[in-house]
Design a protein around this motif. Structure first.
Motif, PDB file in Angstrom:
ATOM      1  N   LEU A 219       0.954  -1.269   0.114  1.00  0.00           N
ATOM      2  CA  LEU A 219      -0.027   0.014  -0.097  1.00  0.00           C
ATOM      3  C   LEU A 219       0.926   1.314   0.183  1.00  0.00           C
ATOM      4  O   LEU A 219       0.396   2.379  -0.677  1.00  0.00           O
ATOM      5  CB  LEU A 219      -0.868  -0.017   1.238  1.00  0.00           C
ATOM      6  CG  LEU A 219      -2.093  -1.117   1.171  1.00  0.00           C
ATOM      7  CD1 LEU A 219      -2.570  -0.905   2.512  1.00  0.00           C
ATOM      8  CD2 LEU A 219      -2.894  -0.941  -0.012  1.00  0.00           C
ATOM      9  N   MET A 220       2.039   1.124   0.507  1.00  0.00           N
ATOM     10  CA  MET A 220       3.116   2.376   0.812  1.00  0.00           C
ATOM     11  C   MET A 220       3.424   2.475  -0.681  1.00  0.00           C
ATOM     12  O   MET A 220       3.849   3.720  -1.158  1.00  0.00           O
ATOM     13  CB  MET A 220       3.927   2.042   1.865  1.00  0.00           C
ATOM     14  CG  MET A 220       4.931   3.306   1.997  1.00  0.00           C
ATOM     15  SD  MET A 220       6.281   2.997   3.164  1.00  0.00           S
ATOM     16  CE  MET A 220       5.366   2.899   4.576  1.00  0.00           C
ATOM     17  N   ILE A 221       3.988   1.512  -1.294  1.00  0.00           N
ATOM     18  CA  ILE A 221       4.326   1.606  -2.722  1.00  0.00           C
ATOM     19  C   ILE A 221       3.408   2.124  -3.347  1.00  0.00           C
ATOM     20  O   ILE A 221       3.928   3.235  -4.518  1.00  0.00           O
ATOM     21  CB  ILE A 221       5.015   0.271  -3.264  1.00  0.00           C
ATOM     22  CG1 ILE A 221       6.221  -0.216  -2.412  1.00  0.00           C
ATOM     23  CG2 ILE A 221       5.409   0.416  -4.869  1.00  0.00           C
ATOM     24  CD1 ILE A 221       6.611  -1.512  -2.697  1.00  0.00           C
ATOM     25  N   ILE A 222       2.166   2.027  -3.488  1.00  0.00           N
ATOM     26  CA  ILE A 222       1.111   2.253  -4.400  1.00  0.00           C
ATOM     27  C   ILE A 222       0.791   3.677  -4.061  1.00  0.00           C
ATOM     28  O   ILE A 222       0.439   4.492  -4.940  1.00  0.00           O
ATOM     29  CB  ILE A 222      -0.075   1.362  -4.133  1.00  0.00           C
ATOM     30  CG1 ILE A 222       0.090   0.159  -4.740  1.00  0.00           C
ATOM     31  CG2 ILE A 222      -1.441   2.030  -5.011  1.00  0.00           C
ATOM     32  CD1 ILE A 222      -0.977  -0.926  -4.375  1.00  0.00           C
ATOM     33  N   GLY A 223       1.067   4.238  -2.925  1.00  0.00           N
ATOM     34  CA  GLY A 223       0.968   5.672  -2.386  1.00  0.00           C
ATOM     35  C   GLY A 223      -0.375   5.787  -1.488  1.00  0.00           C
ATOM     36  O   GLY A 223      -0.705   7.206  -1.617  1.00  0.00           O
ATOM     37  N   ALA A 227      -0.449   3.694   5.137  1.00  0.00           N
ATOM     38  CA  ALA A 227      -0.332   2.175   4.800  1.00  0.00           C
ATOM     39  C   ALA A 227      -0.105   1.327   5.797  1.00  0.00           C
ATOM     40  O   ALA A 227      -0.520   0.280   6.207  1.00  0.00           O
ATOM     41  CB  ALA A 227       0.649   2.248   3.543  1.00  0.00           C
ATOM     42  N   LEU A 228       1.076   1.832   6.682  1.00  0.00           N
ATOM     43  CA  LEU A 228       1.544   0.978   7.726  1.00  0.00           C
ATOM     44  C   LEU A 228       0.631   0.684   8.816  1.00  0.00           C
ATOM     45  O   LEU A 228       0.285  -0.240   9.338  1.00  0.00           O
ATOM     46  CB  LEU A 228       2.903   1.541   8.104  1.00  0.00           C
ATOM     47  CG  LEU A 228       4.115   1.397   7.252  1.00  0.00           C
ATOM     48  CD1 LEU A 228       5.382   2.132   8.045  1.00  0.00           C
ATOM     49  CD2 LEU A 228       4.389   0.066   6.989  1.00  0.00           C
ATOM     50  N   LEU A 229      -0.304   1.822   9.033  1.00  0.00           N
ATOM     51  CA  LEU A 229      -1.131   1.746  10.163  1.00  0.00           C
ATOM     52  C   LEU A 229      -2.517   0.761   9.588  1.00  0.00           C
ATOM     53  O   LEU A 229      -2.749  -0.078  10.654  1.00  0.00           O
ATOM     54  CB  LEU A 229      -1.823   3.180  10.437  1.00  0.00           C
ATOM     55  CG  LEU A 229      -2.912   3.111  11.272  1.00  0.00           C
ATOM     56  CD1 LEU A 229      -2.372   2.723  12.740  1.00  0.00           C
ATOM     57  CD2 LEU A 229      -3.549   4.588  11.754  1.00  0.00           C
ATOM     58  N   LEU A 255     -10.128   4.287   7.207  1.00  0.00           N
ATOM     59  CA  LEU A 255      -8.979   5.080   7.247  1.00  0.00           C
ATOM     60  C   LEU A 255      -8.503   5.748   5.698  1.00  0.00           C
ATOM     61  O   LEU A 255      -8.062   6.646   5.509  1.00  0.00           O
ATOM     62  CB  LEU A 255      -7.831   4.257   7.523  1.00  0.00           C
ATOM     63  CG  LEU A 255      -7.636   3.917   9.023  1.00  0.00           C
ATOM     64  CD1 LEU A 255      -6.567   2.879   9.390  1.00  0.00           C
ATOM     65  CD2 LEU A 255      -7.475   5.167   9.966  1.00  0.00           C
ATOM     66  N   THR A 256      -8.863   4.723   4.594  1.00  0.00           N
ATOM     67  CA  THR A 256      -8.664   5.310   3.313  1.00  0.00           C
ATOM     68  C   THR A 256      -9.590   6.350   2.859  1.00  0.00           C
ATOM     69  O   THR A 256      -9.236   7.421   2.281  1.00  0.00           O
ATOM     70  CB  THR A 256      -8.602   4.255   2.436  1.00  0.00           C
ATOM     71  OG1 THR A 256      -8.083   3.085   2.486  1.00  0.00           O
ATOM     72  CG2 THR A 256      -8.348   4.621   0.807  1.00  0.00           C
ATOM     73  N   LEU A 257     -10.808   6.425   3.309  1.00  0.00           N
ATOM     74  CA  LEU A 257     -11.898   7.384   2.962  1.00  0.00           C
ATOM     75  C   LEU A 257     -11.548   8.725   3.766  1.00  0.00           C
ATOM     76  O   LEU A 257     -11.527   9.900   3.041  1.00  0.00           O
ATOM     77  CB  LEU A 257     -13.067   7.142   3.501  1.00  0.00           C
ATOM     78  CG  LEU A 257     -14.122   6.118   2.692  1.00  0.00           C
ATOM     79  CD1 LEU A 257     -15.296   5.705   3.432  1.00  0.00           C
ATOM     80  CD2 LEU A 257     -14.405   6.972   1.535  1.00  0.00           C
ATOM     81  N   THR A 258     -10.871   8.767   4.782  1.00  0.00           N
ATOM     82  CA  THR A 258     -10.441   9.749   5.532  1.00  0.00           C
ATOM     83  C   THR A 258      -9.480  10.567   5.088  1.00  0.00           C
ATOM     84  O   THR A 258      -9.099  11.657   5.206  1.00  0.00           O
ATOM     85  CB  THR A 258     -10.275   9.611   6.944  1.00  0.00           C
ATOM     86  OG1 THR A 258      -9.271   8.657   7.201  1.00  0.00           O
ATOM     87  CG2 THR A 258     -11.383   9.045   7.698  1.00  0.00           C
ATOM     88  N   SER A 259      -8.487   9.937   4.161  1.00  0.00           N
ATOM     89  CA  SER A 259      -7.122  10.203   3.748  1.00  0.00           C
ATOM     90  C   SER A 259      -7.304  10.804   2.253  1.00  0.00           C
ATOM     91  O   SER A 259      -6.386  11.092   1.594  1.00  0.00           O
ATOM     92  CB  SER A 259      -6.124   9.479   3.921  1.00  0.00           C
ATOM     93  OG  SER A 259      -6.267   8.175   3.397  1.00  0.00           O
ATOM     94  N   SER A 260      -8.399  10.378   1.576  1.00  0.00           N
ATOM     95  CA  SER A 260      -8.687  10.490   0.134  1.00  0.00           C
ATOM     96  C   SER A 260     -10.071  10.991  -0.105  1.00  0.00           C
ATOM     97  O   SER A 260     -10.960  10.559   0.384  1.00  0.00           O
ATOM     98  CB  SER A 260      -8.170   9.232  -0.607  1.00  0.00           C
ATOM     99  OG  SER A 260      -8.382   9.484  -1.948  1.00  0.00           O
ATOM    100  N   THR A 268      -8.248  -0.174  -4.386  1.00  0.00           N
ATOM    101  CA  THR A 268      -6.949  -0.806  -4.337  1.00  0.00           C
ATOM    102  C   THR A 268      -6.659  -1.327  -2.878  1.00  0.00           C
ATOM    103  O   THR A 268      -6.083  -2.624  -2.977  1.00  0.00           O
ATOM    104  CB  THR A 268      -6.104   0.389  -4.459  1.00  0.00           C
ATOM    105  OG1 THR A 268      -6.303   1.268  -5.591  1.00  0.00           O
ATOM    106  CG2 THR A 268      -4.587  -0.129  -4.480  1.00  0.00           C
ATOM    107  N   VAL A 269      -7.205  -0.849  -1.867  1.00  0.00           N
ATOM    108  CA  VAL A 269      -6.915  -1.231  -0.584  1.00  0.00           C
ATOM    109  C   VAL A 269      -7.798  -2.638  -0.357  1.00  0.00           C
ATOM    110  O   VAL A 269      -7.319  -3.700  -0.018  1.00  0.00           O
ATOM    111  CB  VAL A 269      -7.622  -0.292   0.590  1.00  0.00           C
ATOM    112  CG1 VAL A 269      -7.437  -1.037   1.927  1.00  0.00           C
ATOM    113  CG2 VAL A 269      -6.408   0.679   0.696  1.00  0.00           C
ATOM    114  N   LEU A 270      -8.901  -2.790  -0.859  1.00  0.00           N
ATOM    115  CA  LEU A 270      -9.744  -3.920  -0.861  1.00  0.00           C
ATOM    116  C   LEU A 270      -9.049  -5.190  -1.505  1.00  0.00           C
ATOM    117  O   LEU A 270      -9.103  -6.210  -1.445  1.00  0.00           O
ATOM    118  CB  LEU A 270     -11.056  -3.707  -1.207  1.00  0.00           C
ATOM    119  CG  LEU A 270     -11.906  -2.871  -0.197  1.00  0.00           C
ATOM    120  CD1 LEU A 270     -13.544  -2.483  -0.881  1.00  0.00           C
ATOM    121  CD2 LEU A 270     -12.242  -3.666   1.020  1.00  0.00           C
TER     122      LEU A 270
END
Length: 374
Positions: A219-223, A227-229, A255-260, A268-270
């Motif tokens: 997830l970190m590589i994808i951006g 991601a680590l959390l 967490l993804t919704l709150t950051s994007s 992508t996360v799923l």
């Protein structure tokens, strides 16, 4: 025991289950730390034996493995705290993104219903007051839970030390429960229990490590932000069979919704979580844990739910190793063998209603079943 009618035997078994459940519910705050300490003691036992082999004093041979465990747990807590602090620092952006998502949700609700934006705001304000009031009433309960957690963590090293120190007394107590003719079976069950618990808990530790690295790293590589959390939260929740993975997916999405403000990071996360779970369940964990006791999915889920209702998160986590130990005991006891069959996933190759041979307690031909995380 053979002279007792079968109905009386079954009645005694069911009453025993009710009594055991009652004891666990009433004394969960006392029993759960002891069970957790027992399982951790089995994991630390090889280190203790290694140190004893090289003439370390017994007390030091017990304390050193416990210190290693404390340092490991402190490292995990530090890592998690660092990730949470990064999330807190990003709070202004999170607040802005949440506002955007709420505005989009409000527009969508208005487009499919007669509720205007003003009516939605009034509804939210009304229910917010009720939620705040409810949260206030629960704060005392949270304080009690936190104090119980500190007591749990504080007692754990003491219990581990005493279990390792008095392990020979505990073993003698177990053997004295059975006649000498049954001692070989008891010895076999003890060795198998030790092997299963060690492989299970060490396997979970390895699983948390590679799940955090794989999921967080990809997830970190994808951006993806945080991601680590997401990786560490999902890795630890995944320790709770079936239910934990579902909760982990939900938290990852939130967490993804709150950051994007876009949709692609969520998809992508799923997808990444699904891919890593497939790799974990079908390739990595079976090779790491190896000779594990197979628990069917029905009783895996029931065990997690019942364990959670009895003792919260600790009960959910301990449910699988407890069921695995019970299955080892049941499989080696003629009067309880049917309970071992009920917990396992060795399905008869033919229907017991048609073939009488598949109704007996003897070993039977089986067909593959669904593996639980046992």
């Amino acid at each position: 025991m053979n002279d007792i009618p079968l109905t009386v035997k079954r009645s005694i078994e069911l009453l025993g289950l009710v009594l055991l459940g009652t004891i666990l519910v009433i004394g969960s705050d006392i029993i759960m730390p002891v069970i957790m300490a027992f399982f951790i003691s089995l994991v630390l036992l090889p280190v203790f034996r290694f140190l004893k082999k090289y003439k370390f004093p017994e007390a030091l041979a017990i304390v050193l493995p416990i210190l290693m465990l404390v340092i490991l747990l402190a490292g995990i807590v530090w890592f998690f705290s660092a990730q949470v602090s990064n999330l807190v620092e990003d709070f202004p952006r999170i607040k802005n993104n949440v506002s955007i998502h709420l505005k989009s949700l409000s527009d969508w609700i208005s487009s499919i219903s007669d509720y205007s934006a003003k009516e939605q705001v009034d509804f939210i304000n009304k229910n917010t007051n009720e939620v705040v009031s409810f949260a206030g009433k629960k704060m005392s309960g949270v304080a009690v839970t936190l104090s119980s957690l500190f007591v749990f963590v504080g007692l754990l090293p003491i219990y581990i030390y005493l279990i390792l120190f008095y392990k020979d007394i505990l073993l003698r107590f177990i053997f004295m429960w059975f006649s000498e003719s049954h001692h070989p079976k008891v010895k076999e069950a003890i060795y198998e229990t030790e092997t299963i618990i060690k492989s299970y808990l060490i396997g979970l530790l390895i699983q948390v490590t590679y799940m955090t690295i794989l999921l967080g790293g990809i997830l970190m590589i994808i951006g993806i932000k945080h991601a680590l959390l997401i990786g560490v939260i999902f890795a630890f929740l995944n320790l709770i069979p079936y239910i934990g993975a579902l909760i982990g997916n939900v938290i990852g999405v939130l967490l993804t919704l709150t950051s994007s403000t876009e949709l692609w990071p969520i998809v992508t996360v799923l997808c990444v979580i699904a891919g890593i779970q497939f790799l974990d369940n079908n390739i990595l964990m079976p090779r790491i844990v190896g000779s594990k006791v197979k628990i069917n999915a029905l009783f895996s889920i029931l065990g997690v739910v019942i364990g959670g209702s009895i003792a919260g998160v600790s009960g959910m986590f301990l449910s699988m190793p407890i069921i695995a130990v019970l299955k080892v005991i049941f499989d080696r006891t003629d009067i309880f063998k049917q309970w071992g069959v009920l917990l396992g996933d060795e399905r008869p190759a033919k229907n017991p209603m048609v073939f009488s041979g598949f109704r007996k307690k003897a070993a039977i031909e089986t067909k593959p079943g669904v593996e639980g995380k046992g």
